[in-house]
Structures are given as structure tokens and as C-alpha cells.
Scaffold this active site. Structure first.
Site, PDB file in Angstrom:
ATOM      1  N   HIS A  58       0.846  -1.193   0.000  1.00  0.00           N
ATOM      2  CA  HIS A  58       0.000   0.000   0.000  1.00  0.00           C
ATOM      3  C   HIS A  58       0.885   1.248   0.000  1.00  0.00           C
ATOM      4  CE1 HIS A  58      -3.513   2.301   2.183  1.00  0.00           C
ATOM      5  NE2 HIS A  58      -3.173   2.839   1.025  1.00  0.00           N
ATOM      6  N   HIS A  64       3.702   0.713   2.917  1.00  0.00           N
ATOM      7  CA  HIS A  64       3.679  -0.299   3.966  1.00  0.00           C
ATOM      8  C   HIS A  64       3.000  -1.542   3.419  1.00  0.00           C
ATOM      9  CE1 HIS A  64      -0.137   1.919   4.407  1.00  0.00           C
ATOM     10  NE2 HIS A  64      -0.649   0.725   4.668  1.00  0.00           N
ATOM     11  N   LYS A 255      18.907  23.154  -1.978  1.00  0.00           N
ATOM     12  CA  LYS A 255      18.102  22.510  -0.949  1.00  0.00           C
ATOM     13  C   LYS A 255      17.487  23.591  -0.080  1.00  0.00           C
ATOM     14  CE  LYS A 255      18.275  19.191   2.794  1.00  0.00           C
ATOM     15  NZ  LYS A 255      17.352  20.009   3.584  1.00  0.00           N
ATOM     16  N   GLU A 394      21.507  25.785   2.367  1.00  0.00           N
ATOM     17  CA  GLU A 394      21.367  24.674   3.310  1.00  0.00           C
ATOM     18  C   GLU A 394      21.972  23.398   2.751  1.00  0.00           C
ATOM     19  OE1 GLU A 394      19.067  26.691   2.218  1.00  0.00           O
ATOM     20  OE2 GLU A 394      18.950  27.912   4.020  1.00  0.00           O
TER      21      GLU A 394
HETATM   22 MN    MN Z   1      -2.823   0.298   4.470  1.00  0.00          MN
END
Ligand code: MN
Length: 540
Positions: A58, A64, A255, A394
Site C-alpha cells: 500500500h 507499507h 536545498k 542549506e
Molecule cells: Mn494500508
């Protein structure tokens, strides 16, 4: 008509939490057939022998793996940030989430922007499982095992085979933390990385981008510009990784130290979103106005909201913004323009289109500064970084000129920093002393490879009085009895108020000490746009 109505039903419906989070007129996810609570014994809906399991990859705010087991008419579910491992020595964090309907097991598609879990879902693995949980030699049912905090299963999937155990490590309640571990059996393999070895769908063979693009013609987002999880840069470890940049084909841009922001416009409607899909629209109305005035339409721009302190961008200044603080939006990528998805184009083409789209923009909206390496075919990245740091920048972001735009952290984008700073997770705080208000110091840390919170030291400077009071109030609500740090040294610090590790703060520091502590740390602000579980040590 039964008494209680919708409210009463939500309390007894095992899928009430699932349905409550979703709008089924907008998402293509299944709503789930009505389930009679605890009326019939556990029976696999497949009508077959063994119950099913599924692992869904997902790509939401962060990638995850949702591990789900069929039991009692629902899919009991965990979100595993790093996915399962075949190595029995590797403990993977698994967050227990709400039960899902059985027909979710075959769902592969994209949850639209702004909806719960927005992002692409793929059936990464599927198969059947056997519940192996026992207590005192007697089998324990799945629901009882989950309630008691330990589940042992045997998986027969296309990718996952053998025994795995899931064990709760936090108190029972909402968002329980569990650990998923491979059991030591003939399928265990310390060298096998199944996540990278087999990234595609177990049912359709598609990768995430194919699943996503096949869905892009769906009615619910046809023609609409939308948020999507942004592309993120990997930290570049100098000098270790320096040779990567010695190859030709890199572009360098300034950056910026601000808030990542995606600007989405559909006609008169302009929305600003953070990297993790928090709304910024109401917070930065002056930027909304500028974007609404652009001649182009139906676009998604990626960039950074910044506030300048002299020549430097300052996250702290942006966070403490008062009416005199000028906020600018520096754009560096284009995901969609005039109704066309541009993410498959090379970066160099996207930047050319972006420049066209920004032509005539108000002066609080501009393209990020890129370094013209001119006739140098192989510019020296160290010299470029030195020059950038000398100029007070930066750092630099190096990007492969021919790379396409992909959600998530990518080796095609690399960040090089001039000064050390990074996000850290707050695990505790100490009382103030003397005339100080609020608190004395924050105890901070980062997650290691095994999902354990490692202690990085105390941050006691950089706060103003309002921040100290706000921090104390917020942290009081996160109070915990135990130290969240894995490190025994942290647990021994006296007089600490421990908290659940949910708050992320930005910290500047001079360097890491050899024993892994921050030297001269200084608080820069709270980051509500970053997930605590994403915080890793960045070698800078
Ligand atoms: Mn999920």
C-alpha cells in the site's frame, strides 16, 4: 425497524471502524457485505478448507504492507511498514489496525486523493494459512489469540511460506504495536529479501505504477488534478556515496529548509497539501492566491514553502510565522499540467514545462534555483557543495536529469547537507529548572533497522517560552509509564517524563558523536508533516 439506528449499529458492527473511515462514493474499496456479529462460529467465506491470508502493498503516505488474516467473517489486519522478512532475527513492527471486510482481500487499485489511505493498493501476496497458536498445548482461536496479544500462523502463499509469529509489544488499545517475526523452520532464510526480490502483484504481476495508471481513468478522478505521495530524496553519505555523483547526468538544485508542499489546481479550486496529506490551504492563503492567478490550469506542482532569514531559509521562522513573515513557494517539479499526467516524462522535460507554467507568476512563487554546470561534462559534486555552503545555502539536491517522478524515497534524488539537521522522535522530557518554563529538555531518538527507538540525546536549547509551554501541554497528553527507547542508557536518565513516541521535531546539531549522540543539538520546531515511524538516522 431495529432500535438503535446507525449509531447503535456502529458499536456492534465489526466493520464499523472500517466503514466509518471511508466514503464509498469516492473510493473503489469494497464496503463489505453486512456482517452478523458473533452469531456464527468462524467459517472461511471461501467455503474451502483453510482460511485465506493476504498481504497488500500500500503506497499511502508511506509505503507499507497490510497483512490480513480471514477469521470470524472479517480480515484481521496489521500494517507492517517494512513488510515481512524471512530472517528470524529480524523483528518487523506491525501496527494492529481495524478489521477489513473479506472482499478487501482481492482489492487492487488506487484510493483517491483526500480519502482515507489515499494511494495505490496491490495484492502483493495471497494464499491460505493455518492458525498454530497454542496455550498449554491446546489450540487457541484466532480472535482469542489476537485479544491475548500473540498469534502464530503457518502461511502457504505465493511469496510467504512457513511459520510467522505476531506478538503485541504495547498495551492493548488503539494503534497497538506488534512485532512480526519469521519462525525458525525450513523456510527461514537470513539472506532472502523477499520485499525487493518480488515487488509485484501476486495476482496480476503489475507493479505499483501500473496498478495506479490502470486506475487513472476511473471516474472518481477522471480529469482531476490530485495530491499523490511525493518523491523523496535519499541522504547522500559523503564521501562513501560520492562516486554516485561522479557519473554524468545529474542536475543540482538548491536545498530548501521549509515545508514540502504539493499545489493542486482544478479550475478555481486550489489546494495545498503537505507531504503526508495534511491540508495547508488555509494556512498559506497568500500562496493560494498566487497559484489561482496562474494562466495554466489542471495541474499538480511540487515544491517547498519557505521563509527567509536573510539569505537562508529557516524552518523555525516558518513555524513561528508572524504577520510580518513573508512566505514563498519554491516549485521544483510538475506532476500534471493541463489535464495530462507528466510524471512519466524525464525530469529535464518536467522542469521545462514547469518554467512555462510559472511564467508571469507573482513573486512569492518561483522555480527553485538550479545550478548551471555549464560546459562541465563532469562537475565535481564536492566543489559544487562547497560553493553552495559558502553561499549560505542549506545544501543541494542532486537529481537524475532523465528520471521519472515516482512516489516515495528514490535513489534518483539525493540530498547533500551543509549543516547537520534532521527529524527526531521525542521519547521523554525533563522538568525545567530556574526561571525556565514548560520543560528542561527533550529526550529524542530515531528508529533503527529493527524498528527499535534508539536514543540520540537531549535537546535543551532553541525554544522560546511559547514553544516550551506548547510542548509541555502536547507531551503531557502522550504520557507513558515506560521509556520508549531500546537503549539502556536512556532508561537510566533520572526524573524523565516518558511519552509515547509520536511527536517529531526538527533538530540542528554540529555532528554525531562516535557513540551515536547529537553534539550541540538545537530545537528548530515540531514537524506535524512527518511520521514518527519514518524517522531514521541520516548520516550527514
Ligand atoms: Mn494500508
Amino acid at each position: 425497524m431495529p432500535a438503535g439506528g446507525a449509531g447503535g449499529q456502529a458499536e456492534t458492527d465489526p466493520l464499523g471502524a472500517y466503514r466509518g473511515k471511508r466514503n464509498f462514493e469516492r473510493t473503489a474499496e469494497p464496503s463489505g457485505a453486512p456482517v452478523e456479529p458473533s452469531s456464527s462460529p468462524a467459517e472461511p467465506a471461501s467455503g474451502g478448507d483453510a482460511p485465506r491470508f493476504v498481504v497488500q502493498k500500500h503506497a499511502a503516505r508511506r509505503l507499507h504492507y497490510d497483512v490480513r488474516f480471514e477469521a470470524d467473517g472479517v480480515l484481521i489486519s496489521w500494517a507492517v511498514p517494512k513488510g515481512p522478512s524471512y530472517d528470524p532475527a529480524v523483528k518487523r513492527l506491525a501496527v494492529h489496525v481495524e478489521d477489513h471486510p473479506l472482499d478487501y482481500a482481492t482489492f487492487e487499485g488506487t484510493i483517491p486523493s483526500r480519502e482515507y489511505g489515499a494511494g495505490t493498493v496491490m495484492v502483493w501476496d495471497e494464499g491460505t494459512y493455518r492458525n498454530m497458536t497454542e496455550k498449554n498445548g491446546k489450540p487457541v482461536g484466532v480472535a482469542v489469540a489476537v485479544a491475548a496479544g500473540h498469534l502464530s500462523v503457518w502461511l502457504e502463499g505465493t511469496k510467504l511460506r512457513g511459520g510467522w509469529s505476531l506478538t503485541r509489544t504495547s498495551p492493548a488499545g488503539a494503534k497497538e504495536a506488534w512485532i512480526m517475526v519469521k519462525r525458525n523452520d525450513e523456510h527461514a532464510d537470513r539472506t532472502r529479501d523477499i520485499i525487493t526480490e518480488a515487488p509485484n502483484s501476486a495476482t496480476t504481476g503489475r507493479d505499483l505504477e501500473q496498478v495506479n495508471s490502470d486506475q487513472s481513468s476511473r471516474e472518481w478522478n477522471a480529469g482531476q488534478a490530485t495530491w499523490r505521495p511525493p518523491m523523496l530524496a535519499q541522504p547522500l553519505r559523503m564521501p562513501l556515496d560520492g562516486r554516485i555523483l561522479d557519473q554524468p547526468g545529474w542536475l543540482y538544485e538548491r536545498k530548501l529548509d521549509g515545508l514540502r508542499c504539493l499545489a493542486v489546481r482544478n479550475g478555481a479550486q486550489v489546494e495545498l497539501w503537505s507531504r503526508n496529506h495534511l491540508p495547508f490551504t488555509a494556512r498559506f492563503p497568500e500562496v493560494v492566491t498566487t497559484i489561482a492567478a496562474l494562466p495554466a490550469d489542471n495541474f499538480t506542482i511540487d515544491g517547498e514553502l519557505v521563509a527567509f532569514d536573510g539569505e537562508r531559509t529557516s524552518f523555525a521562522l516558518l513555524q513561528r510565522r508572524d504577520p510580518t513573515t513573508r512566505v514563498e513557494y519554491h516549485a521544483f517539479d510538475l506532476l500534471r499540467l493541463l489535464g495530462r499526467d507528466t510524471t512519466g516524462l524525464p525530469l529535464s522535460d518536467r522542469l521545462r514545462l514547469l518554467a512555462q507554467a510559472l511564467a508571469g507568476a507573482g513573486d512569492n512563487l518561483r522555480a527553485v534555483v538550479t545550478i548551471d554546470t555549464g560546459s562541465q561534462t563532469e562537475p565535481d559534486p564536492r566543489a559544487l557543495l562547497d560553493a553552495a555552503c559558502q553561499a549560505g545555502w542549506e545544501g543541494l539536491i542532486a537529481k537524475r536529469a532523465d528520471s521519472t517522478y515516482k512516489s516515495g524515497r528514490s535513489p534518483d534524488w539525493r540530498k547533500l547537507k551543509c549543516t547537520a539537521s534532521q527529524e527526531l522522535v521525542v521519547g521523554g522530557w525533563t522538568e525545567p529548572s530556574g526561571s525556565r518554563v514548560g520543560l528542561g529538555a527533550l529526550l529524542v531518538g530515531f528508529y533503527d533497522e529493527d524498528g527499535l527507538l534508539q536514543y540520540a540525546g537531549r535537546v535543551g536549547t532553541g525554544f522560546d517560552d511559547k514553544e516550551l509551554a506548547d510542548l509541555r501541554a502536547t507531551l503531557a497528553a502522550l504520557a507513558a509509564t515506560d521509556a520508549p527507547f531500546d537503549d539502556p542508557a536512556a532508561r537510566q536518565v533520572k526524573g524523565v517524563h516518558w511519552v509515547r513516541p509520536e511527536m517529531v521535531v526538527a533538530v540542528a546539531f554540529s555532528e554525531w558523536t562516535p557513540d551515536g549522540r547529537l553534539r550541540h543539538p538545537r530545537f528548530e520546531g515540531v514537524r506535524t508533516d512527518k511520521e514518527a515511524s519514518d524517522v531514521r538516522r541520516e548520516i550527514s
